[in-house]
Structures are given as C-alpha cells and as structure tokens.
Write a protein that holds these residues in place. Structure first.
Motif, short mmCIF file in Angstrom:
data_model
loop_
_atom_site.label_atom_id
_atom_site.label_comp_id
_atom_site.label_asym_id
_atom_site.label_seq_id
_atom_site.Cartn_x
_atom_site.Cartn_y
_atom_site.Cartn_z
N ALA A 190 0.85 -1.20 0.00
CA ALA A 190 0.00 0.00 0.00
C ALA A 190 0.89 1.24 0.00
O ALA A 190 0.62 2.21 -0.74
N GLU A 191 1.95 1.22 0.80
CA GLU A 191 2.90 2.35 0.82
C GLU A 191 3.60 2.49 -0.52
O GLU A 191 3.82 3.60 -1.01
N VAL A 192 3.97 1.37 -1.14
CA VAL A 192 4.65 1.40 -2.44
C VAL A 192 3.73 2.02 -3.49
O VAL A 192 4.16 2.86 -4.29
N GLU A 193 2.47 1.60 -3.52
CA GLU A 193 1.50 2.18 -4.44
C GLU A 193 1.43 3.70 -4.25
O GLU A 193 1.50 4.47 -5.21
N ARG A 194 1.29 4.10 -3.01
CA ARG A 194 1.17 5.52 -2.68
C ARG A 194 2.43 6.27 -3.09
O ARG A 194 2.36 7.37 -3.66
N ASN A 195 3.58 5.70 -2.81
CA ASN A 195 4.84 6.37 -3.11
C ASN A 195 5.03 6.59 -4.61
O ASN A 195 5.33 7.71 -5.04
N TRP A 196 4.87 5.55 -5.40
CA TRP A 196 5.19 5.68 -6.82
C TRP A 196 4.13 6.40 -7.63
O TRP A 196 4.46 7.15 -8.56
N PHE A 197 2.88 6.22 -7.30
CA PHE A 197 1.85 6.86 -8.11
C PHE A 197 1.44 8.24 -7.57
O PHE A 197 1.32 9.18 -8.35
N GLN A 198 1.25 8.36 -6.27
CA GLN A 198 0.84 9.66 -5.74
C GLN A 198 2.03 10.60 -5.55
O GLN A 198 1.97 11.75 -5.99
N ARG A 199 3.08 10.11 -4.89
CA ARG A 199 4.22 11.00 -4.63
C ARG A 199 5.06 11.24 -5.88
O ARG A 199 5.31 12.38 -6.25
N ALA A 200 5.53 10.16 -6.51
CA ALA A 200 6.46 10.32 -7.64
C ALA A 200 5.75 10.79 -8.90
O ALA A 200 6.10 11.83 -9.46
N LEU A 201 4.75 10.05 -9.36
CA LEU A 201 4.11 10.38 -10.63
C LEU A 201 3.31 11.68 -10.55
O LEU A 201 3.47 12.57 -11.39
N ALA A 202 2.44 11.81 -9.54
CA ALA A 202 1.54 12.95 -9.46
C ALA A 202 2.12 14.13 -8.67
O ALA A 202 1.55 15.22 -8.71
N GLY A 203 3.19 13.90 -7.92
CA GLY A 203 3.79 14.99 -7.16
C GLY A 203 3.01 15.41 -5.93
O GLY A 203 3.20 16.51 -5.41
N VAL A 234 1.65 13.38 0.24
CA VAL A 234 0.72 12.60 1.06
C VAL A 234 1.48 11.90 2.18
O VAL A 234 2.63 11.49 2.01
N PRO A 235 0.85 11.77 3.34
CA PRO A 235 1.52 11.12 4.47
C PRO A 235 1.60 9.61 4.29
O PRO A 235 0.87 9.02 3.49
N HIS A 236 2.47 9.00 5.08
CA HIS A 236 2.54 7.54 5.10
C HIS A 236 1.27 6.99 5.76
O HIS A 236 0.68 7.62 6.62
N LEU A 237 0.89 5.81 5.33
CA LEU A 237 -0.27 5.12 5.88
C LEU A 237 0.11 4.24 7.07
O LEU A 237 -0.61 4.17 8.05
N PHE A 238 1.23 3.54 6.93
CA PHE A 238 1.65 2.54 7.90
C PHE A 238 3.10 2.73 8.32
O PHE A 238 3.76 1.78 8.72
N GLY A 239 3.64 3.92 8.20
CA GLY A 239 5.05 4.16 8.49
C GLY A 239 5.85 4.14 7.21
O GLY A 239 5.34 3.74 6.16
#
Length: 177
Positions: free
Chosen positions: A72-85, A88-93
C-alpha cells in the motif's frame, strides 16, 4: 494456427486475470501489474488476523500483513508521490512493515485496495512517457516515466509475491502461484 481470442479464458481458475500474451505495451504492462496485485490478494485469502501476523522464518519478521501494508505504501509512493507529485503522508510508516495491534488483515487489504484504485485513477489518461520525480531516498529528485514506474511495480510485486508464497506455506501449507 489462428486462435480465436474469444476462446482464451480471461481469468485463471483461482480468479486472477491472465496477463495479456500479445498486444500493445501499455495494456500488457497494466495486465501484468493487475495479475501481480491479484496474486497478493489471493495469498491473503482465508487468513485470520493471527495468521496474517505469522512471520516467515526466524530471524525474519516478514508477515503477510506487513507485506500488504508495505505494498500500500509502495502504491502511494510511486503513483501519488512520484508520478503525481502529491505530498501525502505515510499510511503505515515509512516502510509499511510495522504492525499495529489494532490493525488486522481486512483493514490493511481495504486500505491497499483504495491505494490501488487511486493509482489506477492517476495513470488514466497519462502517456507511458509522462514523467514524475522520485520523492525521497537516495534517488530523490530524479525523473522517472510512467513506463518505468509500471515496470518497477511489476518487479516489486513479483518479488514480494515470492515472499508471500513462503509466508503462506509456513502458515497453513498452501502453495501455488
């Protein structure tokens, strides 16, 4: 031999989508990612919270619950943080592997599914050549394409699904892709 594609099953007997065998790059990449996401979910099917917290083998503390949270963190990192800029905070650390006593596998899977859905939304309408920037870590600031992110996500899930195979077999003897 000319095979009618309508005769080819779209899913495996276990319900996972069959990745495309031919066709254009984008649908093929997306189909492989969908297959690996479905494989992770399958590895967690039928487990209770205690089982999902069972570690693979000492000294490792790797669990299926931790893997779901991590992805879930990996999904958030690559698509929300990296791709979309997005910031967003971490979900589970930072890694996702940390287990909270009050969080069970059903909650973690629901959050993971929300992250997958958000990832798919952020990819829709973008070209494989669209870019974003790595948000943090040793490669922070480097530009990456959506193509690179999709390939990386396929290998990330494939690697962790291998871990999930081992953990699941230890829990109850269930084996298979």
């Amino acid at each position: 031999m000319n095979t009618n594609t309508s005769d080819i099953p779209q899913t495996l007997p276990d319900g996972r989508p069959i990745p495309l065998l031919t066709g254009d790059e984008r649908p093929m990449l997306e189909s492989w990612l969908a297959f690996h996401r479905a494989t992770l979910a399958l590895k967690c099917t039928g487990l209770d919270d205690a089982q999902s917290r069972t570690a693979s083998a000492e000294p490792s503390e790797l669990t299926l619950l931790g893997l779901v949270q991590h992805l879930a963190e990996v999904e958030r990192n690559w698509f929300q943080r990296a791709l979309a800029g997005h910031d967003v905070p971490h979900l589970f650390g930072p890694t996702g592997y940390e287990l909270a006593p009050e969080r069970g596998i059903d909650e973690a899977l629901a959050v993971w599914r929300q992250e997958v859905a958000r990832s798919e939304e952020l990819c829709a309408g973008r070209s494989l050549d669209d870019t974003g920037r790595i948000a943090d870590g040793p490669m922070a600031g480097l530009e990456v394409s959506l193509r690179w992110i999709l390939i990386h996500m396929i290998e990330e899930y494939a690697r962790h699904n291998g871990h999930a195979d081992i953990v699941r077999e230890r829990i109850d003897g269930v084996t298979g892709a």
